[in-house]
Motif scaffolding. Sequence first.
Motif: not given
Length: 368
Positions: A345-349
Amino acid sequence: MTVYIFTVFYMLLSACIIYPPIEFVSAGITVKDIFSSWLGSENEFFIQYHIKRSIATLFVHSVLPFGYLLGLVLFGNIETARIFLGSDNPLWPTLAVCSLIGPIYAVYKVLCWSRNNWATHPIAESLAVYCNNNTRWISVASDINIEYRRIDKIVIDTNSVTRIVATDNWIIKISPYKLYVAHQSDTALIVNKSDTHVMSPTTRGEVQFVNIEVKPTRIGAQSFTIRLNALDFKDLQDKVSRPITVLENVTFHRTVLDRFIDTFKEEVAKNPYYETAQELEQCIGCMQTTSNVKLNRLCENVSEAVGPDACVACYCRPMWCIECIAKWFASRQNENATETWLSSKCTCPVCRAKFCLLDVCLVRTLSQ
C-alpha cells in the motif's frame, strides 16, 4: 540394467560438468574450483589465469568419453560389459579409439599453444590484434591485468560458464575456451534484440534479456554478442565510455522501476474507470501529461475500514498521470523486496490517504 543406469547418470554428470548448475557452482564442483591451486589468482593475473583455465576446461571435456568407457568396466554389470566391450565385439576397439581421440587432440593443441610463450593460444591471438609499435601480446595482457585489479570494474555473470567484464578501456566476454576482447575506443555497441520470459505461469514474475552486438573496428578483431539480463544493462552502460545504440524496434525494461511501471499500468487497466465531468489539468508531477488517474477506494467496504493498514477514501481531484503515480507508489516501497510491491500500500502524495493498487482508477471524462 546397471549399464543403462550408469549411462543415464554419466550423461547427467557430464552435462553438469560442461554447463554447471547453481548447485554445482555453490558446491565448488567446477573446473576453475577443482584446479584453483594450479590456476592461481584471477585478480592478479587475469589473462594468464584464463589461459590456464581454458586448457583445464579443454582437457576435462575431452576425457569425458574415455571416463564413460572406464566407468562401464569398473561400475557396470560384468556380463553386460563383457558382451558390449568384449574382445570379440568389433565395437570395442572402435569405441576405445574414439574415446582417446579427444585427450590426444587436447594434448596436441596444448603443446602447439605453448610454443613461443603461448603466442598461438586463441586468447593471445585475440590480444595480439591490439598490439602497437611491434609490441607483443604480453604488453596488452599486462594492461588488462592492471585494469582488472581496479575495484571500479564491473563483472556480470550471464550464466554459469559466461561472464562479462567491463574495465575503464576494455570489454571482455569470458567463455569456456577463450576470451572475446574489444577496446572501447574503437568499438560500436548495438542492442539488436530483446526477449521476455515468464518465470512462472502462476506469478507475475518475468525476466527480460537483451542481446548487445560488440563490433570492434580494429582490423582483425572479432565481433561478439553479449546476452545479459536487461536489469544489468544500466550497469554496463554506466561503465563503458561508448554510447550503446538501441535499435528502434527493440524495447526493454532498463531498471526494476521500468518493469514495475509497465506492470502497474497493466493492473490498473483492469480496475473500473472513474467517470467525471470536470476538466482535467496537467499532471502536477511531470507537467507534461494530462492527469488521468483518480484514487477511488474500491478494495473494501466502508464497514471493513478498520485498523491502521486499511485503505482510506481520497477526496483529491484527479491531479496525477498513471506513470507519476506508479513512480510515487514504487518510491514508498521496500527496494529490497520488489516482489511485494504490487500487493503493498501507499499514501496519496497530497492528503496522505492510504490506498492500494485496486484503488487506482483511470479517469474517463464524460461529455457535456
